[in-house]
Each structure stands twice: as C-alpha cells, then as structure tokens.
Design an enzyme around this catalytic site. Structure first.
Site: not given
Ligand code: HPA
Length: 239
Positions: A4, A20, A24, A43, A88-90, A162, A179-181, A203-204
């Site tokens: 990859h 991610g 960026r 990719r 480095i991420g949100s 969910e 986050e997810m990583e 970020s949220d």
């Molecule tokens: N959930 C999962 N991953 C994220 C979120 C979230 O609200 N905001 C930024 N990455």
C-alpha cells in the site's frame, strides 16, 4: 515498496506523522517541512518526506478508522522501520470542560474492538501512549498557549453510532473524546517496541452538539502538527 506504500526503503523517515486525511498530509508537508517531496500516492493516500529543523520527517495519511490505519502503520513499522508514529487528527469532545478547538493528548485509548482483537481475545489490553512523547507534547502545547487536556480517549469503530449507550459509559468514566484510530496505533507500537502518541483537536462535541466552523479547521490542524513535531524531537523517549 509495499502493498500500500509506493516509497522506496530509504524514503520514509524514522519519525512519521499520520493524519487521517491525505490532503492534510500534503498541507502539513507544504507548511512545515523543508524540501518536502511526495513519496507515496498509491490509492491517493498521499505521503511526503522532508525535514523539520534538519530532522527527517514523513507525513503519511492513514485513512479513516482502525482497519485503514492498521495497514499503513503495519507497513511503516515492519517494512520501513518507522520508530515514532504520531497521529494528528480530530475528535468529538465528551466532557463539559473540553471545548471545541481544545487539544487532547491521548494518554490511553479505550476501544470495543480493533484489528488486533483476534490476538487478545478475552484479554482487555490497555493501549497507552509513549510517556516521553506525551510529556513533551504537553510541554509544547502549554508553551504554545493551546488549551490542552491529557487523559483517556475512546477509539470507536463507527462515526454514525447506533449504540449511544457506549458513548454514555465512556463519558461517565471520564473519557475526554472519541475518534477512530488511536487504539490500534498504540497496540501496534506496543507490539513492535515503537513510540506512539495521538494529538487530537476537538472538532465537534457530543454533549453540546457544537461543531468547529470550517475556517478554524486549518489553524487548529497547524497547532497539532507543531505540537507533534516538537514532541517527536524534544523527548528522549522512555525505552
Ligand atoms: N466520532 C468519531 N470520530 C470522530 C468524531 C466523532 O464524533 N469527531 C471527529 N472524529
């Protein structure tokens, strides 16, 4: 080159920043590195290598979610011998005192599942950051005057969740953001004896339902890159 990553062996630096989003990676390389050159576009997962104050650095996109990050981190570690990997991420804020644009340094990353689940089975392994990187990132963030929190985060497998009850349990147990990583990155670093850290911007927000205005995203991303680079080269590590 690997399955990859199209870079030649010597094209990846021992220090790798992993956003991610591949765009960026491009932005950060153009803003922060000298003599940055694209070393991967397989990719569209762009990667760049250059120098920061004379230190070689690679900035390689990881994609979203732990299965994607796991592919890149495995190849960076096993095939290119990356030693220091900083995400480095949100993230989404999970506590009232954590505000939009604050930085979170993830001391631990709780998770329901990662690509490494098959190894641990009934064991609940505790993925954690490299302390030297964490301490150095904290110092750099304080010096920059960025509001920063250090603590546990939650690495989820889903953005469109969910199972809000899981988020509620995380919040109840003091988790700062989702986050997810990061969890898989920390597990791989532990497995192969490398240093890892996740530097995240809120970020949220899951409690207040606020979201970071688009125009603020770039600036906040720059703060993270700066903190990550200072951490990578200031710390002596703990190994
Ligand atoms: N959930 C999962 N991953 C994220 C979120 C979230 O609200 N905001 C930024 N990455």
């Amino acid at each position: 080159m690997t399955t990859h990553i199209g870079a030649a062996k010597g094209d990846i630096a021992p220090t790798v920043l992993m956003p991610g989003d591949p765009y960026r990676a491009k932005w950060a390389a153009e803003m922060f590195l000298e003599n940055a050159r694209c070393i991967n576009d397989v990719r569209g997962m762009l990667g760049f290598t250059g120098t920061w104050h004379g230190h070689p650095v690679t900035i390689q996109g990881s994609g979203m979610g732990m299965p994607s990050l796991s592919i890149y981190a495995n190849e960076l570690i096993k095939d290119y011998d990356a030693q220091t990997l900083i995400r480095i991420g949100s993230c989404g804020g999970m506590q009232d005192h954590v505000r939009i644009l604050d930085v979170i340094l993830a001391m631990t990353a709780s998770t329901l599942s990662t690509p490494s689940r098959g190894i641990f089975k009934e064991l609940n392994f505790a993925p954690c950051a490299d302390y030297g990187l964490l301490a150095a990132a904290h110092k750099a963030a304080i010096e920059k005057g960025v509001p920063t929190h250090v603590g546990g985060i939650y690495s989820s497998d889903v953005f469109y969740d969910e199972r809000p009850d899981l988020n509620e349990q995380m919040m109840r147990h003091g988790i700062l953001g989702v986050e997810m990583e990061a969890a898989e990155l920390y597990i791989l670093a532990a497995r192969y004896g490398r240093r890892a850290l996740a530097v995240l911007t809120v970020s949220d927000h899951l409690v207040t339902q606020e979201a970071l205005p688009a125009q603020d995203r770039e600036r906040s991303f720059g703060d993270m890159v700066d903190i990550a680079l200072h951490a990578a080269f200031a710390s002596n590590g703990t190994r």
